[in-house]
Design a protein around this motif. Sequence first.
Motif, short mmCIF file in Angstrom:
data_model
loop_
_atom_site.label_atom_id
_atom_site.label_comp_id
_atom_site.label_asym_id
_atom_site.label_seq_id
_atom_site.Cartn_x
_atom_site.Cartn_y
_atom_site.Cartn_z
N ARG A 162 -22.08 -39.99 -20.98
CA ARG A 162 -22.83 -41.24 -21.22
C ARG A 162 -23.98 -41.00 -22.19
O ARG A 162 -24.23 -41.80 -23.10
CB ARG A 162 -23.36 -41.79 -19.89
CG ARG A 162 -22.30 -42.36 -18.98
CD ARG A 162 -22.90 -42.82 -17.66
NE ARG A 162 -21.88 -43.36 -16.77
CZ ARG A 162 -22.15 -43.88 -15.57
NH1 ARG A 162 -23.40 -43.93 -15.13
NH2 ARG A 162 -21.16 -44.37 -14.84
N GLY A 163 -24.70 -39.88 -21.98
CA GLY A 163 -25.82 -39.58 -22.89
C GLY A 163 -25.35 -39.35 -24.31
O GLY A 163 -25.99 -39.83 -25.27
N GLN A 164 -24.26 -38.63 -24.48
CA GLN A 164 -23.73 -38.39 -25.82
C GLN A 164 -23.31 -39.68 -26.49
O GLN A 164 -23.57 -39.90 -27.68
CB GLN A 164 -22.55 -37.42 -25.73
CG GLN A 164 -22.95 -36.01 -25.33
CD GLN A 164 -21.73 -35.12 -25.11
OE1 GLN A 164 -20.62 -35.61 -24.97
NE2 GLN A 164 -21.95 -33.81 -25.09
N LEU A 165 -22.63 -40.54 -25.73
CA LEU A 165 -22.20 -41.82 -26.31
C LEU A 165 -23.38 -42.71 -26.65
O LEU A 165 -23.39 -43.38 -27.69
CB LEU A 165 -21.25 -42.53 -25.33
CG LEU A 165 -19.89 -41.86 -25.11
CD1 LEU A 165 -19.11 -42.59 -24.03
CD2 LEU A 165 -19.08 -41.84 -26.41
N ASP A 166 -24.38 -42.74 -25.76
CA ASP A 166 -25.58 -43.55 -26.04
C ASP A 166 -26.25 -43.06 -27.32
O ASP A 166 -26.68 -43.87 -28.17
CB ASP A 166 -26.56 -43.47 -24.87
CG ASP A 166 -26.09 -44.27 -23.67
OD1 ASP A 166 -25.27 -45.18 -23.86
OD2 ASP A 166 -26.54 -43.97 -22.54
N ASN A 167 -26.38 -41.74 -27.48
CA ASN A 167 -27.01 -41.18 -28.67
C ASN A 167 -26.21 -41.54 -29.93
O ASN A 167 -26.78 -41.88 -30.97
CB ASN A 167 -27.10 -39.66 -28.52
CG ASN A 167 -27.81 -39.02 -29.69
OD1 ASN A 167 -28.95 -39.35 -30.00
ND2 ASN A 167 -27.14 -38.09 -30.36
N MET A 168 -24.88 -41.48 -29.81
CA MET A 168 -24.03 -41.83 -30.95
C MET A 168 -24.16 -43.30 -31.31
O MET A 168 -24.23 -43.67 -32.49
CB MET A 168 -22.58 -41.48 -30.61
CG MET A 168 -21.63 -41.59 -31.79
SD MET A 168 -19.94 -41.16 -31.30
CE MET A 168 -20.18 -39.47 -30.73
N TYR A 169 -24.19 -44.14 -30.29
CA TYR A 169 -24.33 -45.58 -30.55
C TYR A 169 -25.65 -45.87 -31.28
O TYR A 169 -25.70 -46.65 -32.23
CB TYR A 169 -24.30 -46.36 -29.24
CG TYR A 169 -22.98 -46.30 -28.50
CD1 TYR A 169 -21.79 -46.12 -29.19
CD2 TYR A 169 -22.93 -46.44 -27.12
CE1 TYR A 169 -20.58 -46.07 -28.52
CE2 TYR A 169 -21.73 -46.39 -26.44
CZ TYR A 169 -20.56 -46.20 -27.14
OH TYR A 169 -19.37 -46.14 -26.47
N LEU A 170 -26.75 -45.23 -30.81
CA LEU A 170 -28.06 -45.48 -31.41
C LEU A 170 -28.14 -44.93 -32.82
O LEU A 170 -28.83 -45.49 -33.69
CB LEU A 170 -29.15 -44.88 -30.53
CG LEU A 170 -29.34 -45.53 -29.16
CD1 LEU A 170 -30.35 -44.76 -28.33
CD2 LEU A 170 -29.80 -46.98 -29.32
N SER A 171 -27.45 -43.79 -33.04
CA SER A 171 -27.47 -43.20 -34.38
C SER A 171 -26.71 -44.07 -35.36
O SER A 171 -27.12 -44.23 -36.53
CB SER A 171 -26.84 -41.80 -34.35
OG SER A 171 -27.60 -40.94 -33.54
N ASN A 172 -25.61 -44.62 -34.92
CA ASN A 172 -24.79 -45.44 -35.80
C ASN A 172 -25.32 -46.86 -35.94
O ASN A 172 -25.00 -47.55 -36.92
CB ASN A 172 -23.36 -45.48 -35.31
CG ASN A 172 -22.68 -44.13 -35.39
OD1 ASN A 172 -23.06 -43.28 -36.19
ND2 ASN A 172 -21.65 -43.93 -34.57
N ASN A 173 -26.06 -47.31 -34.97
CA ASN A 173 -26.59 -48.68 -34.98
C ASN A 173 -28.08 -48.61 -34.68
O ASN A 173 -28.53 -48.98 -33.60
CB ASN A 173 -25.86 -49.56 -33.96
CG ASN A 173 -24.37 -49.62 -34.21
OD1 ASN A 173 -23.90 -50.33 -35.07
ND2 ASN A 173 -23.62 -48.81 -33.44
N GLY A 174 -28.86 -48.13 -35.66
CA GLY A 174 -30.29 -47.95 -35.43
C GLY A 174 -31.01 -49.26 -35.21
O GLY A 174 -30.71 -50.27 -35.81
N ARG A 175 -32.02 -49.19 -34.36
CA ARG A 175 -32.84 -50.38 -34.08
C ARG A 175 -34.30 -50.05 -34.35
O ARG A 175 -34.74 -48.93 -34.15
CB ARG A 175 -32.67 -50.80 -32.60
CG ARG A 175 -31.28 -51.26 -32.26
CD ARG A 175 -31.24 -51.81 -30.84
NE ARG A 175 -30.26 -51.10 -30.04
CZ ARG A 175 -30.11 -51.27 -28.75
NH1 ARG A 175 -30.90 -52.11 -28.10
NH2 ARG A 175 -29.20 -50.63 -28.08
#
Length: 377
Positions: A357-370
């Motif tokens: 979950r942590g890896q996926l969350d980090n990937m999501y945030l990296s690809n879709n920065g806010r």
Amino acid sequence: MKLTDSEILARIVQNENVAYGINDSALSNDRAAAINYYLGEPFGNEIEGRSQVVSYDVQDTVEAALPQLLKIFVAGDRVVSFDPKSPEDQEAAEQESDYVNHVVMEQNEGFKVFYVWFKDALLSKNGYVKVYAEEEVETEEEEYKGLTDAQMALLVQDDNVEVLEHTAYPDPSANPVGQGMPDMDGMIPLFPMLHDMKIRITKKEIEIYVKNVAPENMMIDIDVSSPSLQDASFVQHREPMKRAEVAEMFNVPLSRIDQIMAEVNENFQEEAIARDIYDEEYERVTIDDILVRDTYMQVDDKLMRYVVVGNEIIYREEADVIPFACITPMIMPHRHIGRSYADLTMDIQLIKSTLIRGQLDNMYLSNNGRYAISDRV
């Protein structure tokens, strides 16, 4: 001194209160958690908007171990093999082996029984099966025409044959018995008779059953120190059954069963809820279903079987053995309840799921920065 029904019921309730099983909240919670992990249910710590993926380590471990266990027992030609003690026993041992394997594997669908038995143990610490024999009564009607006297006599001498219809008439193709011979007593010669018959044949056979029992339906004396139940002083199998089925199985009038359950519902519901011993029963019982408590208990150095419905014993007998077999993947010394493969892998599933979950969350945030801007910037 012979115990009264009230004293026996009091002993049963006392044993139920302290036995492994449905009233053991810690054991029930462990089993429920294992099933939830196996099914990949959420852990309850999920955060909205974040990854909620669940790893299936418990399921993968159980399913990987199951074929290896089944292969040992069901892959060969025989589940059970009797070894002869001497050359004279060779033929008998072969017949016994063939019969037992036929009963287990064919009559009782042995593969399914072993599959569920082992999976219960791998997932819920202990797996149980019940082995018992029942007398099955079958009836069939047959008709015969033109039977001779000898044939009829041979047929009706069987105690399992009941004559429903019978018509006798002289045999038209035969001469009277004694025709052409002097009758010293002056008796009239007899004609050979033929017989038309309709009969009912009643067959009684002993059928052997091997059935799986859900772990949560078993209550076991806490003094049992191994998976074996043969030395247990208290074992109970709880199962909802149809009222008509109970009446037929234990030869009790259906009206009596209805009366027992009516008395329980009216007079004992509050007490049952207060003691937390019956509330789970009546919440699960429908109009047609009643909870049957099949109990094996040591009474005055005898193993007795008591079948309890509501607050009344509807059947009792002296038993030779406790008809349940138990297995566990990991035996705990001096304890009946063992450890399951789920116990060994639930923490791994939680850790892996958290990391993924942590890896996926980090990937999501990296690809879709806010970008967040405070009121100071």
